[in-house]
Design an enzyme around this catalytic site. Structure first.
Site, PDB file in Angstrom:
ATOM      1  N   HIS A 160     145.046 -11.261  -6.095  1.00  0.00           N
ATOM      2  CA  HIS A 160     145.067 -10.486  -7.346  1.00  0.00           C
ATOM      3  C   HIS A 160     146.339  -9.651  -7.423  1.00  0.00           C
ATOM      4  O   HIS A 160     147.025  -9.453  -6.422  1.00  0.00           O
ATOM      5  CB  HIS A 160     143.848  -9.563  -7.436  1.00  0.00           C
ATOM      6  CG  HIS A 160     142.590 -10.275  -7.842  1.00  0.00           C
ATOM      7  ND1 HIS A 160     141.771 -10.892  -6.932  1.00  0.00           N
ATOM      8  CD2 HIS A 160     142.023 -10.484  -9.056  1.00  0.00           C
ATOM      9  CE1 HIS A 160     140.742 -11.451  -7.579  1.00  0.00           C
ATOM     10  NE2 HIS A 160     140.867 -11.216  -8.861  1.00  0.00           N
ATOM     11  N   LYS A 214     145.108  -3.860  -8.146  1.00  0.00           N
ATOM     12  CA  LYS A 214     143.650  -3.982  -8.013  1.00  0.00           C
ATOM     13  C   LYS A 214     143.142  -3.008  -6.961  1.00  0.00           C
ATOM     14  O   LYS A 214     143.716  -2.871  -5.887  1.00  0.00           O
ATOM     15  CB  LYS A 214     143.266  -5.426  -7.651  1.00  0.00           C
ATOM     16  CG  LYS A 214     141.765  -5.622  -7.566  1.00  0.00           C
ATOM     17  CD  LYS A 214     141.357  -7.074  -7.657  1.00  0.00           C
ATOM     18  CE  LYS A 214     139.848  -7.244  -7.542  1.00  0.00           C
ATOM     19  NZ  LYS A 214     139.122  -6.596  -8.654  1.00  0.00           N
TER      20      LYS A 214
HETATM   21  P1  NAD Z   1     142.587  -0.831 -15.275  1.00  0.00           P
HETATM   22  O1  NAD Z   1     142.767   0.227 -14.238  1.00  0.00           O
HETATM   23  O2  NAD Z   1     143.797  -1.479 -15.875  1.00  0.00           O
HETATM   24  O3  NAD Z   1     141.736  -0.255 -16.507  1.00  0.00           O
HETATM   25  C1  NAD Z   1     140.649   0.606 -16.373  1.00  0.00           C
HETATM   26  C2  NAD Z   1     140.714   1.539 -17.566  1.00  0.00           C
HETATM   27  O4  NAD Z   1     139.515   2.299 -17.608  1.00  0.00           O
HETATM   28  C3  NAD Z   1     141.883   2.538 -17.476  1.00  0.00           C
HETATM   29  O5  NAD Z   1     142.568   2.588 -18.712  1.00  0.00           O
HETATM   30  C4  NAD Z   1     141.185   3.876 -17.182  1.00  0.00           C
HETATM   31  O6  NAD Z   1     141.873   4.992 -17.743  1.00  0.00           O
HETATM   32  C5  NAD Z   1     139.886   3.636 -17.889  1.00  0.00           C
HETATM   33  N1  NAD Z   1     138.792   4.476 -17.417  1.00  0.00           N
HETATM   34  C6  NAD Z   1     138.466   4.832 -16.154  1.00  0.00           C
HETATM   35  N2  NAD Z   1     137.369   5.612 -16.155  1.00  0.00           N
HETATM   36  C7  NAD Z   1     136.992   5.738 -17.449  1.00  0.00           C
HETATM   37  C8  NAD Z   1     135.947   6.411 -18.095  1.00  0.00           C
HETATM   38  N3  NAD Z   1     135.050   7.132 -17.439  1.00  0.00           N
HETATM   39  N4  NAD Z   1     135.858   6.286 -19.446  1.00  0.00           N
HETATM   40  C9  NAD Z   1     136.738   5.566 -20.153  1.00  0.00           C
HETATM   41  N5  NAD Z   1     137.780   4.929 -19.590  1.00  0.00           N
HETATM   42  C10 NAD Z   1     137.888   5.003 -18.258  1.00  0.00           C
HETATM   43  O7  NAD Z   1     141.610  -1.913 -14.620  1.00  0.00           O
HETATM   44  P2  NAD Z   1     141.347  -3.401 -15.124  1.00  0.00           P
HETATM   45  O8  NAD Z   1     142.287  -4.330 -14.454  1.00  0.00           O
HETATM   46  O9  NAD Z   1     141.229  -3.416 -16.607  1.00  0.00           O
HETATM   47  O10 NAD Z   1     139.912  -3.662 -14.447  1.00  0.00           O
HETATM   48  C11 NAD Z   1     138.796  -2.846 -14.758  1.00  0.00           C
HETATM   49  C12 NAD Z   1     137.600  -3.380 -13.992  1.00  0.00           C
HETATM   50  O11 NAD Z   1     137.273  -4.702 -14.452  1.00  0.00           O
HETATM   51  C13 NAD Z   1     137.825  -3.496 -12.484  1.00  0.00           C
HETATM   52  O12 NAD Z   1     136.636  -3.163 -11.812  1.00  0.00           O
HETATM   53  C14 NAD Z   1     138.131  -4.980 -12.296  1.00  0.00           C
HETATM   54  O13 NAD Z   1     137.834  -5.454 -11.000  1.00  0.00           O
HETATM   55  C15 NAD Z   1     137.229  -5.586 -13.331  1.00  0.00           C
HETATM   56  N6  NAD Z   1     137.577  -6.924 -13.809  1.00  0.00           N
HETATM   57  C16 NAD Z   1     136.539  -7.756 -14.070  1.00  0.00           C
HETATM   58  C17 NAD Z   1     136.773  -9.012 -14.611  1.00  0.00           C
HETATM   59  C18 NAD Z   1     135.582  -9.869 -14.958  1.00  0.00           C
HETATM   60  O14 NAD Z   1     135.763 -10.989 -15.480  1.00  0.00           O
HETATM   61  N7  NAD Z   1     134.359  -9.407 -14.720  1.00  0.00           N
HETATM   62  C19 NAD Z   1     138.067  -9.424 -14.872  1.00  0.00           C
HETATM   63  C20 NAD Z   1     139.119  -8.549 -14.595  1.00  0.00           C
HETATM   64  C21 NAD Z   1     138.864  -7.291 -14.075  1.00  0.00           C
END
Ligand code: NAD
Length: 255
Positions: A147, A151
């Site tokens: 990744h 991450k």
């Molecule tokens: P990222 O860090 O780019 O984005 C997370 C966002 O959430 C940030 O903008 C942060 O400011 C915001 N945030 C954090 N706490 C918050 C809150 N309490 N309220 C509102 N906003 C809040 O991360 P990402 O790459 O977008 O990944 C997010 C999650 O999704 C991770 O756990 C990742 O592993 C997961 N993910 C899952 C899949 C899937 O298909 N299920 C795919 C990609 C990523």
């Protein structure tokens, strides 16, 4: 038309969800929040501060919240959604026991769908891995995931899901060995787990099954994050209006 709210809207996945929603004819984004609000709109949606989530939920009454934030935040949002009877779709990974328990508790009062991966290709990989594991009962199994360098959790949520699938079929594999160093001979009851972090890789998972004189490698590569966003929106449309309970992405794929 399914009314959605999006949490984590300014994150890598949140942005993808808003972009996909703009192109999706069955969904309408009622509001979007992020922990730190952003000044500009994202895909035409104004992103509000997460501190206003409760009142925004009460005012806009979306059918489903789509969440890609962090484990503690996702657990809190699930609890609030349960209080309001709003469906909750989360792709967030890395839950500890307490946060996962909160998510499960929310499903007593509202529809909750959690998937560590919203790609249909990964769903197919899971099925293939189960079949291959059953067909090669003596194989050594090693799982490698790659990744992007930002991450947080390791191994990935998808890797953990694949490990559970493998362990479900091969009960003799009781030991997860995370990387190896120094004197580290392999035992027959272990699954090797390797997490690589580099650049902007959207997500790769390989399950390697090694036997005598043959190896089988099953690999999924995500081209970009739009596949996860599309799957999450399909899940949200499918979940809207369902009764309280715990649902998974296979149910969405099966229709
Ligand atoms: P990222 O860090 O780019 O984005 C997370 C966002 O959430 C940030 O903008 C942060 O400011 C915001 N945030 C954090 N706490 C918050 C809150 N309490 N309220 C509102 N906003 C809040 O991360 P990402 O790459 O977008 O990944 C997010 C999650 O999704 C991770 O756990 C990742 O592993 C997961 N993910 C899952 C899949 C899937 O298909 N299920 C795919 C990609 C990523």
């Amino acid at each position: 038309m399914v009314r959605l709210a999006v949490t984590g809207a300014a994150g890598r996945m949140g942005r993808e969800v808003l972009a996909a929603a703009a192109d999706h004819e069955d969904v309408d984004v009622a509001f979007a929040v992020n922990r730190s609000p952003v000044e500009d709109t994202i895909s035409g949606v104004a992103v509000k501060s997460a501190t206003d989530f409760d009142s925004l939920l009460a005012d806009h009454k979306p059918a489903v919240v789509v969440d890609f934030t962090g484990p503690e935040s996702a657990a809190n949002y699930a609890t609030v959604c349960a209080q309001h009877g709003v469906g909750f779709v989360t792709g967030t990974t890395g839950f500890d026991e307490a946060d996962f328990a909160a998510l499960e508790a929310a499903s007593d009062s509202t529809a909750v769908l959690k998937a560590s991966n919203f790609s249909r290709g990964v769903a197919a990989l899971r099925l293939a891995v189960r079949e291959a594991t059953a067909a090669l009962p003596a194989a050594d199994i090693e799982l490698t995931e790659t990744h992007h360098n930002a991450k947080r959790d390791a191994p990935s949520g998808t890797a953990k899901t694949l490990l559970e699938d493998i362990e479900d079929v091969r009960e003799d594999l009781t030991e997860r060995v995370h990387g190896r160093e120094g004197e580290a001979p392999r035992s027959t009851d272990e699954i090797g787990v390797h997490a690589r972090r580099a650049g902007d890789v959207a997500g790769e998972h390989e399950v390697l099954l090694g036997g005598s004189n043959e190896t089988l490698s099953l690999t999924h590569r995500a081209g970009d994050r739009s596949i996860f966003a599309d799957g999450a929106l399909d899940a949200a449309v499918w979940l809207a209006g369902r009764e309280a309970g715990w649902y998974d992405f296979f149910e969405v794929i099966e229709g």
